[in-house]
Design a protein around this motif. Sequence first.
Motif, PDB file in Angstrom:
ATOM      1  N   VAL A 172       0.821  -1.183   0.097  1.00 20.21           N
ATOM      2  CA  VAL A 172      -0.003   0.063   0.025  1.00 20.21           C
ATOM      3  C   VAL A 172       0.913   1.522  -0.080  1.00 20.21           C
ATOM      4  O   VAL A 172       0.579   2.339  -0.836  1.00 20.21           O
ATOM      5  N   VAL A 173       1.765   1.290   0.936  1.00 21.18           N
ATOM      6  CA  VAL A 173       2.825   2.474   1.015  1.00 21.18           C
ATOM      7  C   VAL A 173       3.574   2.637  -0.631  1.00 21.18           C
ATOM      8  O   VAL A 173       3.722   3.598  -0.947  1.00 21.18           O
ATOM      9  N   ALA A 174       4.000   1.419  -1.094  1.00 26.05           N
ATOM     10  CA  ALA A 174       4.465   1.382  -2.279  1.00 26.05           C
ATOM     11  C   ALA A 174       3.678   2.195  -3.330  1.00 26.05           C
ATOM     12  O   ALA A 174       3.996   2.962  -4.240  1.00 26.05           O
ATOM     13  N   ALA A 175       2.440   1.783  -3.214  1.00 26.31           N
ATOM     14  CA  ALA A 175       1.457   2.155  -4.496  1.00 26.31           C
ATOM     15  C   ALA A 175       1.224   3.915  -4.170  1.00 26.31           C
ATOM     16  O   ALA A 175       0.922   4.347  -4.998  1.00 26.31           O
ATOM     17  N   PHE A 204       4.871  10.247  -5.734  1.00 23.77           N
ATOM     18  CA  PHE A 204       6.245  10.678  -6.335  1.00 23.77           C
ATOM     19  C   PHE A 204       6.678  10.043  -7.945  1.00 23.77           C
ATOM     20  O   PHE A 204       7.616  10.544  -8.176  1.00 23.77           O
ATOM     21  N   GLY A 205       5.869   9.397  -8.488  1.00 24.81           N
ATOM     22  CA  GLY A 205       6.154   8.579  -9.400  1.00 24.81           C
ATOM     23  C   GLY A 205       7.340   7.586  -9.122  1.00 24.81           C
ATOM     24  O   GLY A 205       7.446   7.238  -8.107  1.00 24.81           O
ATOM     25  N   THR A 206       8.011   7.109 -10.465  1.00 26.86           N
ATOM     26  CA  THR A 206       9.084   5.947 -10.414  1.00 26.86           C
ATOM     27  C   THR A 206      10.372   6.647 -10.452  1.00 26.86           C
ATOM     28  O   THR A 206      11.363   5.981 -10.468  1.00 26.86           O
ATOM     29  N   ASP A 207      10.552   8.064 -10.823  1.00 24.79           N
ATOM     30  CA  ASP A 207      11.665   8.633 -11.310  1.00 24.79           C
ATOM     31  C   ASP A 207      12.040   9.624 -10.225  1.00 24.79           C
ATOM     32  O   ASP A 207      11.264  10.245  -9.509  1.00 24.79           O
ATOM     33  N   GLY A 208      13.219   9.897 -10.044  1.00 26.45           N
ATOM     34  CA  GLY A 208      13.789  10.812  -9.148  1.00 26.45           C
ATOM     35  C   GLY A 208      14.210  10.454  -7.753  1.00 26.45           C
ATOM     36  O   GLY A 208      14.106   9.413  -7.453  1.00 26.45           O
ATOM     37  N   LEU A 209      15.118  11.314  -7.028  1.00 26.69           N
ATOM     38  CA  LEU A 209      15.729  11.021  -5.906  1.00 26.69           C
ATOM     39  C   LEU A 209      14.667  10.775  -4.754  1.00 26.69           C
ATOM     40  O   LEU A 209      15.089   9.651  -4.231  1.00 26.69           O
ATOM     41  N   PHE A 259      13.624   7.212  -5.466  1.00 26.66           N
ATOM     42  CA  PHE A 259      14.533   6.266  -5.255  1.00 26.66           C
ATOM     43  C   PHE A 259      14.686   5.927  -3.805  1.00 26.66           C
ATOM     44  O   PHE A 259      14.997   4.676  -3.442  1.00 26.66           O
ATOM     45  N   ILE A 260      14.958   6.869  -2.798  1.00 24.44           N
ATOM     46  CA  ILE A 260      14.909   7.005  -1.351  1.00 24.44           C
ATOM     47  C   ILE A 260      13.859   5.969  -0.732  1.00 24.44           C
ATOM     48  O   ILE A 260      13.800   5.252   0.020  1.00 24.44           O
ATOM     49  N   ILE A 261      12.549   6.342  -1.173  1.00 19.92           N
ATOM     50  CA  ILE A 261      11.411   5.661  -0.715  1.00 19.92           C
ATOM     51  C   ILE A 261      11.583   4.107  -1.093  1.00 19.92           C
ATOM     52  O   ILE A 261      11.289   3.191  -0.338  1.00 19.92           O
ATOM     53  N   ALA A 262      11.993   3.980  -2.199  1.00 20.69           N
ATOM     54  CA  ALA A 262      12.103   2.459  -2.964  1.00 20.69           C
ATOM     55  C   ALA A 262      13.377   1.696  -2.092  1.00 20.69           C
ATOM     56  O   ALA A 262      12.966   0.743  -1.557  1.00 20.69           O
ATOM     57  N   ILE A 263      14.490   2.369  -1.608  1.00 19.54           N
ATOM     58  CA  ILE A 263      15.456   1.631  -0.855  1.00 19.54           C
ATOM     59  C   ILE A 263      14.751   1.458   0.625  1.00 19.54           C
ATOM     60  O   ILE A 263      15.029   0.428   1.225  1.00 19.54           O
ATOM     61  N   ALA A 264      14.267   2.543   1.075  1.00 20.72           N
ATOM     62  CA  ALA A 264      13.515   2.217   2.398  1.00 20.72           C
ATOM     63  C   ALA A 264      12.491   1.239   2.568  1.00 20.72           C
ATOM     64  O   ALA A 264      12.709   0.221   3.492  1.00 20.72           O
TER      65      ALA A 264
END
Length: 116
Positions: free
Chosen positions: A32-35, A41-46, A49-54
Amino acid sequence: MATNLDWTWMFTSPQGRIERGRWWIGVIALLVVAAISTVVFGTDGLVAFIIAIALQLAGLMLHIKRCHDRDKSGWWCLLLLIPFVGFLWALIDLGLLEGTPGDNRFGPDPLARAEV
């Protein structure tokens, strides 16, 4: 399963064990958080990226604790790096199979704790 969830411990610590129900709750929460993150924030940008790593690290902590409940080392999570095989392993081993009854080398039975 106890109704009180320690969200911080669930997603930040590799220590201990977690039962199937809490694992599924954690996986669904991360999805849910990822969606929401993707929409906002979309899928591009810093920031994305930080959210994806977290989210990846939080999922890893969740999976390690579930491995511990199955009396396996967290290193088993390396199987997740294998496309399709890793997903099937997680679904079956972590999501469907029961944990080790009673205490094991990773800690007390989380189901026994939940019943108290």
